[in-house]
Write a protein that holds these residues in place. Structure first.
Motif, PDB file in Angstrom:
ATOM      1  N   UNK A 106      -9.435  -9.071   7.780  1.00  0.00           N
ATOM      2  CA  UNK A 106      -8.562  -8.901   8.931  1.00  0.00           C
ATOM      3  C   UNK A 106      -7.458  -7.957   8.535  1.00  0.00           C
ATOM      4  N   UNK A 107      -7.487  -7.093   7.234  1.00  0.00           N
ATOM      5  CA  UNK A 107      -6.638  -6.308   7.188  1.00  0.00           C
ATOM      6  C   UNK A 107      -6.926  -4.943   6.839  1.00  0.00           C
ATOM      7  N   UNK A 108      -6.176  -3.818   7.574  1.00  0.00           N
ATOM      8  CA  UNK A 108      -6.659  -2.620   7.529  1.00  0.00           C
ATOM      9  C   UNK A 108      -6.018  -1.836   6.281  1.00  0.00           C
ATOM     10  N   UNK A 109      -6.548  -0.619   6.189  1.00  0.00           N
ATOM     11  CA  UNK A 109      -6.095   0.250   5.260  1.00  0.00           C
ATOM     12  C   UNK A 109      -4.794   0.672   5.996  1.00  0.00           C
ATOM     13  N   UNK A 110      -3.666   0.858   5.121  1.00  0.00           N
ATOM     14  CA  UNK A 110      -2.358   1.298   5.666  1.00  0.00           C
ATOM     15  C   UNK A 110      -2.198   2.636   5.297  1.00  0.00           C
ATOM     16  N   UNK A 111      -1.703   3.532   6.130  1.00  0.00           N
ATOM     17  CA  UNK A 111      -1.112   5.070   6.065  1.00  0.00           C
ATOM     18  C   UNK A 111      -0.014   5.053   6.238  1.00  0.00           C
ATOM     19  N   UNK A 112       0.657   5.599   5.214  1.00  0.00           N
ATOM     20  CA  UNK A 112       2.266   5.578   4.953  1.00  0.00           C
ATOM     21  C   UNK A 112       2.707   6.956   5.544  1.00  0.00           C
ATOM     22  N   UNK A 158       9.699   1.261   2.156  1.00  0.00           N
ATOM     23  CA  UNK A 158      10.722   1.220   0.999  1.00  0.00           C
ATOM     24  C   UNK A 158       9.860   0.752  -0.345  1.00  0.00           C
ATOM     25  N   UNK A 159       9.141  -0.401  -0.254  1.00  0.00           N
ATOM     26  CA  UNK A 159       8.316  -0.541  -1.617  1.00  0.00           C
ATOM     27  C   UNK A 159       7.142  -1.483  -1.131  1.00  0.00           C
ATOM     28  N   UNK A 160       6.132  -1.591  -2.295  1.00  0.00           N
ATOM     29  CA  UNK A 160       4.946  -2.195  -2.107  1.00  0.00           C
ATOM     30  C   UNK A 160       4.641  -3.161  -3.162  1.00  0.00           C
ATOM     31  N   UNK A 161       4.185  -4.289  -2.582  1.00  0.00           N
ATOM     32  CA  UNK A 161       4.020  -5.291  -3.897  1.00  0.00           C
ATOM     33  C   UNK A 161       2.575  -5.614  -3.820  1.00  0.00           C
ATOM     34  N   UNK A 162       1.837  -5.997  -4.790  1.00  0.00           N
ATOM     35  CA  UNK A 162       0.628  -6.337  -4.918  1.00  0.00           C
ATOM     36  C   UNK A 162       0.346  -7.991  -4.922  1.00  0.00           C
ATOM     37  N   UNK A 163      -0.343  -8.459  -4.154  1.00  0.00           N
ATOM     38  CA  UNK A 163      -0.418  -9.962  -4.167  1.00  0.00           C
ATOM     39  C   UNK A 163      -1.557 -10.530  -5.085  1.00  0.00           C
ATOM     40  N   UNK A 164      -1.692 -11.690  -5.384  1.00  0.00           N
ATOM     41  CA  UNK A 164      -2.730 -12.258  -6.246  1.00  0.00           C
ATOM     42  C   UNK A 164      -3.984 -11.899  -5.903  1.00  0.00           C
ATOM     43  N   UNK A 165      -4.317 -11.672  -4.521  1.00  0.00           N
ATOM     44  CA  UNK A 165      -5.806 -11.566  -4.154  1.00  0.00           C
ATOM     45  C   UNK A 165      -5.983 -10.118  -3.988  1.00  0.00           C
ATOM     46  N   UNK A 166      -5.177  -9.146  -4.463  1.00  0.00           N
ATOM     47  CA  UNK A 166      -5.557  -7.708  -4.503  1.00  0.00           C
ATOM     48  C   UNK A 166      -4.965  -7.026  -3.369  1.00  0.00           C
ATOM     49  N   UNK A 167      -4.532  -7.602  -2.276  1.00  0.00           N
ATOM     50  CA  UNK A 167      -3.943  -6.924  -1.235  1.00  0.00           C
ATOM     51  C   UNK A 167      -2.586  -6.440  -1.378  1.00  0.00           C
ATOM     52  N   UNK A 168      -2.004  -5.635  -0.419  1.00  0.00           N
ATOM     53  CA  UNK A 168      -0.832  -5.237  -0.731  1.00  0.00           C
ATOM     54  C   UNK A 168       0.224  -5.566   0.393  1.00  0.00           C
ATOM     55  N   UNK A 169       1.158  -5.582  -0.043  1.00  0.00           N
ATOM     56  CA  UNK A 169       2.445  -6.189   1.145  1.00  0.00           C
ATOM     57  C   UNK A 169       3.361  -4.768   1.282  1.00  0.00           C
ATOM     58  N   UNK A 200       6.837  -3.219   2.347  1.00  0.00           N
ATOM     59  CA  UNK A 200       8.255  -3.584   2.822  1.00  0.00           C
ATOM     60  C   UNK A 200       8.994  -2.370   3.655  1.00  0.00           C
ATOM     61  N   UNK A 201       9.721  -2.469   4.616  1.00  0.00           N
ATOM     62  CA  UNK A 201      10.185  -1.348   5.368  1.00  0.00           C
ATOM     63  C   UNK A 201      11.511  -1.743   5.456  1.00  0.00           C
ATOM     64  N   UNK A 202      12.364  -0.411   5.723  1.00  0.00           N
ATOM     65  CA  UNK A 202      13.927  -0.721   5.642  1.00  0.00           C
ATOM     66  C   UNK A 202      14.447  -1.280   6.771  1.00  0.00           C
ATOM     67  N   UNK A 203      13.706  -1.680   7.869  1.00  0.00           N
ATOM     68  CA  UNK A 203      14.382  -2.571   8.841  1.00  0.00           C
ATOM     69  C   UNK A 203      13.995  -4.105   8.521  1.00  0.00           C
ATOM     70  N   UNK A 204      13.833  -4.295   7.202  1.00  0.00           N
ATOM     71  CA  UNK A 204      13.275  -5.889   6.921  1.00  0.00           C
ATOM     72  C   UNK A 204      12.010  -6.398   7.202  1.00  0.00           C
ATOM     73  N   UNK A 205      11.229  -5.733   7.770  1.00  0.00           N
ATOM     74  CA  UNK A 205       9.856  -6.276   8.292  1.00  0.00           C
ATOM     75  C   UNK A 205       9.120  -5.766   6.903  1.00  0.00           C
ATOM     76  N   UNK A 206       7.703  -6.422   7.324  1.00  0.00           N
ATOM     77  CA  UNK A 206       6.766  -6.157   6.282  1.00  0.00           C
ATOM     78  C   UNK A 206       5.491  -6.221   6.801  1.00  0.00           C
ATOM     79  N   UNK A 207       4.323  -5.730   6.132  1.00  0.00           N
ATOM     80  CA  UNK A 207       2.990  -5.750   6.572  1.00  0.00           C
ATOM     81  C   UNK A 207       2.145  -5.997   5.511  1.00  0.00           C
ATOM     82  N   UNK A 208       0.951  -6.477   5.785  1.00  0.00           N
ATOM     83  CA  UNK A 208      -0.001  -6.551   4.662  1.00  0.00           C
ATOM     84  C   UNK A 208      -1.228  -5.612   4.930  1.00  0.00           C
ATOM     85  N   UNK A 209      -1.925  -5.131   3.755  1.00  0.00           N
ATOM     86  CA  UNK A 209      -3.016  -4.220   4.171  1.00  0.00           C
ATOM     87  C   UNK A 209      -3.767  -4.493   2.819  1.00  0.00           C
ATOM     88  N   UNK A 210      -4.981  -4.254   3.058  1.00  0.00           N
ATOM     89  CA  UNK A 210      -6.218  -4.064   2.099  1.00  0.00           C
ATOM     90  C   UNK A 210      -5.794  -3.009   1.171  1.00  0.00           C
TER      91      UNK A 210
END
Length: 440
Positions: free
Chosen positions: A16-22, A164-175, A177-187
């Motif tokens: 379900x999750x894409x690779x994110x390009x920042x 703004x920042x990135x967090x790694x979740x327990x399953x290895x995927x990444x979250x 975080x953007x300056x507008x307060x939104x978030x996105x999940x990626x593989x």
């Protein structure tokens, strides 16, 4: 396996999750095109409200156009629609013509504007011809961006997303975080957010920052008629590099010869430079430019002064020894290895990156193994890209006649430049990729 062999291996995306390009600059979009070609699902997060590029012309050598063709033949075809070459067909194999920007001081009697030598691909000029280009090609950044965007499917870009920042979740995927307060999940995520990269803070640490190179650039886009009137057709319509004592000027045609892009770069005296302004682009005046280039080739200086933009751009480079990845976050292009422009190779290195990384990711079974691809990418790309940074910094000294031990000895300078460009242009990217795959 030969370097030209195409694998039938199919990368298995996260369900379900894409690779994110920042970042949606040239490097990020080239990577996206490469990944999409291999069937990899991606999503681009761009801070601006729309795709855009700062600056005018960008020069590509044979390695750069080769990388475009390897990423996707359609990308090279789009590039060629807007590429500008030396107009004189006798200069097909010439990357740039070196000239004196001021009168020589070494007793040889040469005057400002005189020829020094033509820097040519004396090794494998046929490589460019096979691709339908020439040793030097230039394109307006905005035109190149348009061609990249045209190859992207709709719906894979989110604008107004300042990372703004990135967090790694327990399953290895990444979250993300953007300056507008939104978030996105990626593989996984790839930071293509430029020399001021925020993604780099999470890979290399906040201490790894670009440093001021002691140089800044004045820029002018001179209409063809005015450039020809000032300099003549040969100098206005073919790439030239004017060397001087403590500065240099590079000129080359863009927009199919409608304009001549002119960039003048003085070098600050001493070696303890600092850039105290918060912004890297600051206001500048015509009088300031003229003070820096007093005594230079008058027709050239007059043309630049008439069209000089009221700004100057500080030059920075990113020398470091930290890996280009950490966990499921990797860096590409300027975010990993920003360089000064003295060899005309910064954008081309991002294209090389995009080819290598897109193929390495696609060679994995799934995103669960993507760190192996990042590790192999770092192993083959970090030495080459960091060496470019070093070479480019020294090349800046060389064009300013202040390279230790050589100064204005133009015969020795020719040998140095030929060595730099042979190394730059004739790296076999397919073999580099195979070397990286052998590490997986």
């Amino acid at each position: 396996m030969s370097p030209s062999t195409v694998s039938n291996h199919i990368f298995q995306n996260h369900p379900s999750l894409p690779i994110a390009i920042i970042g949606g600059g040239l490097g990020g979009l080239a990577l996206a095109i490469g990944l999409i070609k291999h069937g990899v699902k991606v999503h681009i997060y761009e801070a601006a409200a729309a795709f855009s590029e700062i600056g005018a012309g960008v020069a590509f050598g044979p390695n750069s156009t080769r990388a475009l063709s390897l990423i996707d033949e359609k990308l090279l075809a789009g590039y060629k629609k807007h590429a500008t070459f030396n107009e004189n067909r006798e200069r097909d194999d010439t990357f740039v013509t070196f000239r004196y920007g001021m009168d020589s001081r070494n007793g040889n009697g040469r005057k400002a504007g005189d020829l020094i030598w033509h820097l040519e691909d004396i090794w494998m000029p046929e490589n460019a011809k096979k691709l339908g280009v020439r040793t030097r090609s230039c394109i307006h950044r905005a035109r190149f961006l348009d061609q990249l965007v045209a190859l992207l499917p709709e719906g894979i870009t989110s604008f107004g997303k300042s990372f703004e920042r990135i967090n790694t979740l327990e399953d290895g995927t990444v979250k993300l975080c953007f300056s507008d307060g939104s978030t996105a999940l990626a593989s996984a995520a790839i930071g293509c957010d430029g020399v001021k990269s925020k993604a780099r803070d999470f890979v290399c640490g906040a201490s790894v920052q670009a440093t001021y190179a002691g140089e800044y650039a004045y820029r002018a886009m001179v209409p063809r008629a005015e450039a020809e009137k000032a300099l003549g057709k040969e100098l206005a319509c073919n790439g030239q590099l004017y060397c001087g004592y403590g500065a240099y000027i590079v000129t080359y045609p863009v927009e199919h010869g409608e304009f001549t892009n002119m960039v003048a770069i003085p070098h600050e005296k001493g070696d303890s430079w600092t850039w105290t302004q918060a912004e890297w682009t600051v206001p500048a005046t015509r009088q300031e430019f003229l003070r820096h280039f007093e005594g230079w080739y008058p027709p050239l200086i007059d043309a630049i002064a008439r069209y000089c933009q009221p700004q100057k751009w500080a030059l920075f480079s990113l020398r470091h020894s930290e890996p280009y990845y950490k966990g499921r976050l990797c860096l590409l292009g300027d975010s990993a290895h920003a360089t000064t422009p003295h060899l005309g190779a910064g954008a081309g290195m991002a294209m090389e990156d995009a080819y290598i990384l897109s193929n390495l990711i696609a060679s994995m079974n799934s995103t669960d193994e993507i760190e192996k691809a990042f590790h192999a990418f770092d192993a083959v790309r970090r030495p080459r890209t960091q060496q470019l940074i070093e070479n480019s910094l020294v090349a800046g000294l060389a064009t300013d006649f202040i390279m230790p031990g050589i100064e204005d000895d133009v015969d020795l300078l020719k040998g140095e430049f030929e060595a730099w460009y042979k190394w730059l242009w004739h790296e076999v990217l397919e073999y580099q990729l195979e070397k990286a795959k052998g590490m997986l």
